[in-house]
Design a protein around this motif. Structure first.
Motif, PDB file in Angstrom:
ATOM      1  N   GLY A 137     -73.243 -59.691  17.896  1.00  0.00           N
ATOM      2  CA  GLY A 137     -72.362 -60.745  17.405  1.00  0.00           C
ATOM      3  C   GLY A 137     -71.185 -60.255  16.591  1.00  0.00           C
ATOM      4  O   GLY A 137     -70.466 -61.050  16.006  1.00  0.00           O
ATOM      5  N   ARG A 138     -70.967 -58.931  16.546  1.00  0.00           N
ATOM      6  CA  ARG A 138     -69.858 -58.364  15.778  1.00  0.00           C
ATOM      7  C   ARG A 138     -68.834 -57.734  16.696  1.00  0.00           C
ATOM      8  O   ARG A 138     -69.174 -57.050  17.658  1.00  0.00           O
ATOM      9  CB  ARG A 138     -70.370 -57.303  14.807  1.00  0.00           C
ATOM     10  CG  ARG A 138     -71.140 -57.925  13.660  1.00  0.00           C
ATOM     11  CD  ARG A 138     -71.234 -57.074  12.444  1.00  0.00           C
ATOM     12  NE  ARG A 138     -70.013 -56.363  12.144  1.00  0.00           N
ATOM     13  CZ  ARG A 138     -69.995 -55.132  11.682  1.00  0.00           C
ATOM     14  NH1 ARG A 138     -71.112 -54.473  11.488  1.00  0.00           N
ATOM     15  NH2 ARG A 138     -68.862 -54.548  11.405  1.00  0.00           N
ATOM     16  N   ALA A 139     -67.601 -57.956  16.355  1.00  0.00           N
ATOM     17  CA  ALA A 139     -66.507 -57.348  17.109  1.00  0.00           C
ATOM     18  C   ALA A 139     -66.512 -55.841  16.880  1.00  0.00           C
ATOM     19  O   ALA A 139     -66.962 -55.370  15.835  1.00  0.00           O
ATOM     20  CB  ALA A 139     -65.177 -57.942  16.654  1.00  0.00           C
ATOM     21  N   PRO A 140     -66.009 -55.084  17.838  1.00  0.00           N
ATOM     22  CA  PRO A 140     -65.930 -53.627  17.641  1.00  0.00           C
ATOM     23  C   PRO A 140     -64.923 -53.289  16.546  1.00  0.00           C
ATOM     24  O   PRO A 140     -64.079 -54.104  16.187  1.00  0.00           O
ATOM     25  CB  PRO A 140     -65.464 -53.113  19.003  1.00  0.00           C
ATOM     26  CG  PRO A 140     -64.822 -54.271  19.674  1.00  0.00           C
ATOM     27  CD  PRO A 140     -65.472 -55.500  19.133  1.00  0.00           C
ATOM     28  N   GLY A 141     -65.021 -52.071  16.059  1.00  0.00           N
ATOM     29  CA  GLY A 141     -64.062 -51.569  15.081  1.00  0.00           C
ATOM     30  C   GLY A 141     -62.956 -50.789  15.777  1.00  0.00           C
ATOM     31  O   GLY A 141     -63.024 -50.499  16.975  1.00  0.00           O
ATOM     32  N   TRP A 142     -61.935 -50.429  15.006  1.00  0.00           N
ATOM     33  CA  TRP A 142     -60.801 -49.680  15.542  1.00  0.00           C
ATOM     34  C   TRP A 142     -61.258 -48.352  16.140  1.00  0.00           C
ATOM     35  O   TRP A 142     -60.753 -47.924  17.177  1.00  0.00           O
ATOM     36  CB  TRP A 142     -59.774 -49.474  14.434  1.00  0.00           C
ATOM     37  CG  TRP A 142     -58.574 -48.662  14.792  1.00  0.00           C
ATOM     38  CD1 TRP A 142     -58.156 -47.525  14.159  1.00  0.00           C
ATOM     39  CD2 TRP A 142     -57.609 -48.919  15.819  1.00  0.00           C
ATOM     40  NE1 TRP A 142     -57.004 -47.054  14.737  1.00  0.00           N
ATOM     41  CE2 TRP A 142     -56.638 -47.890  15.763  1.00  0.00           C
ATOM     42  CE3 TRP A 142     -57.474 -49.894  16.784  1.00  0.00           C
ATOM     43  CZ2 TRP A 142     -55.560 -47.826  16.631  1.00  0.00           C
ATOM     44  CZ3 TRP A 142     -56.389 -49.828  17.660  1.00  0.00           C
ATOM     45  CH2 TRP A 142     -55.445 -48.810  17.571  1.00  0.00           C
ATOM     46  N   SER A 189     -61.840 -65.919  11.077  1.00  0.00           N
ATOM     47  CA  SER A 189     -63.132 -66.236  11.699  1.00  0.00           C
ATOM     48  C   SER A 189     -63.813 -65.041  12.344  1.00  0.00           C
ATOM     49  O   SER A 189     -65.031 -65.038  12.511  1.00  0.00           O
ATOM     50  CB  SER A 189     -62.947 -67.322  12.765  1.00  0.00           C
ATOM     51  OG  SER A 189     -62.252 -66.795  13.887  1.00  0.00           O
ATOM     52  N   GLY A 190     -63.026 -64.035  12.744  1.00  0.00           N
ATOM     53  CA  GLY A 190     -63.598 -62.909  13.479  1.00  0.00           C
ATOM     54  C   GLY A 190     -63.891 -63.240  14.927  1.00  0.00           C
ATOM     55  O   GLY A 190     -64.530 -62.460  15.630  1.00  0.00           O
ATOM     56  N   LEU A 191     -63.395 -64.390  15.396  1.00  0.00           N
ATOM     57  CA  LEU A 191     -63.608 -64.807  16.789  1.00  0.00           C
ATOM     58  C   LEU A 191     -62.356 -64.547  17.615  1.00  0.00           C
ATOM     59  O   LEU A 191     -61.235 -64.731  17.126  1.00  0.00           O
ATOM     60  CB  LEU A 191     -63.943 -66.304  16.853  1.00  0.00           C
ATOM     61  CG  LEU A 191     -65.231 -66.732  16.161  1.00  0.00           C
ATOM     62  CD1 LEU A 191     -65.330 -68.250  16.141  1.00  0.00           C
ATOM     63  CD2 LEU A 191     -66.436 -66.108  16.849  1.00  0.00           C
ATOM     64  N   PRO A 192     -62.532 -64.160  18.874  1.00  0.00           N
ATOM     65  CA  PRO A 192     -61.370 -63.986  19.749  1.00  0.00           C
ATOM     66  C   PRO A 192     -60.742 -65.348  20.043  1.00  0.00           C
ATOM     67  O   PRO A 192     -61.406 -66.387  19.931  1.00  0.00           O
ATOM     68  CB  PRO A 192     -61.966 -63.365  21.009  1.00  0.00           C
ATOM     69  CG  PRO A 192     -63.376 -63.850  21.029  1.00  0.00           C
ATOM     70  CD  PRO A 192     -63.794 -63.951  19.583  1.00  0.00           C
ATOM     71  N   ILE A 193     -59.478 -65.337  20.415  1.00  0.00           N
ATOM     72  CA  ILE A 193     -58.761 -66.572  20.745  1.00  0.00           C
ATOM     73  C   ILE A 193     -57.951 -66.341  22.011  1.00  0.00           C
ATOM     74  O   ILE A 193     -57.325 -65.295  22.175  1.00  0.00           O
ATOM     75  CB  ILE A 193     -57.845 -67.013  19.593  1.00  0.00           C
ATOM     76  CG1 ILE A 193     -58.690 -67.404  18.387  1.00  0.00           C
ATOM     77  CG2 ILE A 193     -56.925 -68.159  20.017  1.00  0.00           C
ATOM     78  CD1 ILE A 193     -57.910 -67.800  17.173  1.00  0.00           C
ATOM     79  N   LEU A 194     -57.950 -67.330  22.872  1.00  0.00           N
ATOM     80  CA  LEU A 194     -57.145 -67.307  24.096  1.00  0.00           C
ATOM     81  C   LEU A 194     -56.125 -68.425  24.029  1.00  0.00           C
ATOM     82  O   LEU A 194     -56.470 -69.584  23.803  1.00  0.00           O
ATOM     83  CB  LEU A 194     -58.040 -67.486  25.328  1.00  0.00           C
ATOM     84  CG  LEU A 194     -57.307 -67.588  26.671  1.00  0.00           C
ATOM     85  CD1 LEU A 194     -56.557 -66.294  26.992  1.00  0.00           C
ATOM     86  CD2 LEU A 194     -58.301 -67.932  27.779  1.00  0.00           C
ATOM     87  N   GLY A 220     -67.682 -56.103   8.119  1.00  0.00           N
ATOM     88  CA  GLY A 220     -67.531 -57.283   8.964  1.00  0.00           C
ATOM     89  C   GLY A 220     -66.180 -57.958   8.879  1.00  0.00           C
ATOM     90  O   GLY A 220     -65.871 -58.832   9.687  1.00  0.00           O
ATOM     91  N   ASP A 221     -65.344 -57.583   7.900  1.00  0.00           N
ATOM     92  CA  ASP A 221     -64.014 -58.189   7.814  1.00  0.00           C
ATOM     93  C   ASP A 221     -63.140 -57.729   8.970  1.00  0.00           C
ATOM     94  O   ASP A 221     -63.250 -56.589   9.442  1.00  0.00           O
ATOM     95  CB  ASP A 221     -63.325 -57.803   6.504  1.00  0.00           C
ATOM     96  CG  ASP A 221     -63.862 -58.568   5.311  1.00  0.00           C
ATOM     97  OD1 ASP A 221     -64.545 -59.597   5.514  1.00  0.00           O
ATOM     98  OD2 ASP A 221     -63.607 -58.126   4.173  1.00  0.00           O
ATOM     99  N   VAL A 222     -62.261 -58.608   9.399  1.00  0.00           N
ATOM    100  CA  VAL A 222     -61.310 -58.261  10.455  1.00  0.00           C
ATOM    101  C   VAL A 222     -60.218 -57.406   9.826  1.00  0.00           C
ATOM    102  O   VAL A 222     -59.576 -57.791   8.856  1.00  0.00           O
ATOM    103  CB  VAL A 222     -60.727 -59.524  11.120  1.00  0.00           C
ATOM    104  CG1 VAL A 222     -59.653 -59.145  12.138  1.00  0.00           C
ATOM    105  CG2 VAL A 222     -61.836 -60.329  11.794  1.00  0.00           C
TER     106      VAL A 222
END
Length: 172
Positions: free
Chosen positions: A33-38, A115-120, A146-148
């Motif tokens: 549930g976590r986005a990848p990091g740089w 939010s840390g969620l992707p957007i289209l 966890g911060d963007v």
């Protein structure tokens, strides 16, 4: 306007072939549930599509979120050829000039960073060189807490009508 931000919604609505490749790459790094990091997002892994990508550093300031353009793909620069500074690498969102009203885009960047969620976003555009429809995919990259920390943005023109320029744009 509707801006899908769940993985299932975005997955079902993506139409651009190049956007899809970057999306699939980002999703492969999305775990628990976590986005990848740089560090897990390597532009060389998406080299075919990097020309239509941007990478933005998230700059959190009291009462304001700004973004520094860390990377601007060559096609994005080409789209901006009539602006005084077509390559806005190193500039912040507020320092860079935009070809049209970017308030909705800025709102989507802010929502993704918070939010840390992707957007289209699938929208019409009217820029100096063309008009038509494009899809803008905004993908968060996070730090260990966890911060963007960064956003990867893919802008693929799906349909466009070229405008007749008075002279040819420079080749970058």
């Amino acid at each position: 306007m509707d801006m899908p931000s769940t993985i299932d919604d975005i997955n079902g609505r993506l139409t651009g072939r190049r956007t899809r490749r970057v999306w699939d790459y980002w999703r492969d790094g999305h775990q628990d549930g976590r986005a990848p990091g740089w560090g897990a997002f390597n532009l060389m892994d998406v080299y075919r599509d990097a020309p239509i990508c941007l990478v933005l550093d998230v700059l959190r300031r009291p009462g304001l979120v700004d973004y520094r353009y860390r990377f601007v793909g060559t096609m994005i620069v080409q789209y901006r050829w009539k602006l005084p500074v077509p390559d806005h690498t190193g500039l912040t969102f507020y320092e860079a000039r935009h070809q049209y009203d970017f308030s909705e885009v800025k709102g989507a960047y802010d929502r993704c960073a918070e939010s840390g969620l992707p957007i289209l976003m699938q929208r019409n555009f009217d820029a100096h060189d063309a008009s038509g429809t494009h899809e803008r995919l905004i993908l968060p990259l996070t730090v260990p807490d966890g911060d963007v920390d960064k956003l990867v943005v893919v802008v693929e023109r799906l349909r466009e009508t070229k405008k007749t320029p008075q002279f040819d744009p420079p080749l970058f």
